[in-house]
Design a protein around this motif. Sequence first.
Motif, PDB file in Angstrom:
ATOM      1  N   VAL A  11      -9.260 -30.682 -27.603  1.00 50.06           N
ATOM      2  CA  VAL A  11     -10.377 -30.606 -26.892  1.00 50.06           C
ATOM      3  C   VAL A  11     -10.795 -29.031 -26.726  1.00 50.06           C
ATOM      4  CG1 VAL A  11     -10.356 -32.714 -25.500  1.00 50.06           C
ATOM      5  CG2 VAL A  11      -9.221 -30.531 -24.530  1.00 50.06           C
ATOM      6  N   GLN A  12     -11.904 -28.600 -26.343  1.00 45.53           N
ATOM      7  CA  GLN A  12     -12.065 -27.106 -25.867  1.00 45.53           C
ATOM      8  C   GLN A  12     -11.780 -27.060 -24.570  1.00 45.53           C
ATOM      9  OE1 GLN A  12     -13.604 -25.036 -28.379  1.00 45.53           O
ATOM     10  NE2 GLN A  12     -13.570 -26.678 -29.904  1.00 45.53           N
ATOM     11  N   ASP A  15     -13.392 -28.435 -21.273  1.00 42.64           N
ATOM     12  CA  ASP A  15     -13.586 -29.860 -21.445  1.00 42.64           C
ATOM     13  C   ASP A  15     -12.614 -30.732 -20.281  1.00 42.64           C
ATOM     14  OD1 ASP A  15     -14.150 -29.977 -24.963  1.00 42.64           O
ATOM     15  OD2 ASP A  15     -15.474 -29.420 -23.329  1.00 42.64           O
ATOM     16  N   SER A  16     -12.890 -31.915 -20.503  1.00 41.03           N
ATOM     17  CA  SER A  16     -12.213 -32.683 -19.526  1.00 41.03           C
ATOM     18  C   SER A  16     -11.429 -33.785 -20.462  1.00 41.03           C
ATOM     19  CB  SER A  16     -13.166 -33.592 -18.566  1.00 41.03           C
ATOM     20  OG  SER A  16     -13.690 -32.661 -17.660  1.00 41.03           O
ATOM     21  N   GLN A  17     -10.382 -34.505 -20.204  1.00 39.27           N
ATOM     22  CA  GLN A  17      -9.801 -35.430 -20.846  1.00 39.27           C
ATOM     23  C   GLN A  17      -9.010 -36.483 -19.728  1.00 39.27           C
ATOM     24  OE1 GLN A  17      -6.809 -34.073 -23.514  1.00 39.27           O
ATOM     25  NE2 GLN A  17      -7.466 -35.188 -25.252  1.00 39.27           N
TER      26      GLN A  17
END
Length: 126
Positions: A11-12, A15-17
């Motif tokens: 991810v960047q 961002d969320s994950q």
Amino acid sequence: VQLQASGGGLVQAGDSQRLACAASGRTVSTLTMGWFRQAPGKERELVAALRRSGGAPFYADSAKGRFTISRDNTKNTVYLQMNRLKSTDTAVYYCASTTLNPIMSALFTPGTYEYWGQGTQVTVSS
């Protein structure tokens, strides 16, 4: 107890994950659950924990305000929602559990946990 972690990836920054830890062999409501992470060359460290007895979750300082641990008893799964990710969050993330209800200091100790998932890689690019 078997734990299966999933949800990692690339991810960047910002961002969320969401990571998931599916348990089998015992219901998550009867387990103290923890999310740990280990970056290359570093020790495994607790990110968040949720005691089997309930109550407020515990978070490492690095996770406070950005990460949320939660439990879905209907799916027998524990989640780690990670928001505003940073490059310093890059690590292999592990879910762990214990049948104990440890004191707070023990929550942060990997040796407290009897059962471990296989780990999922989270890579945050800046």
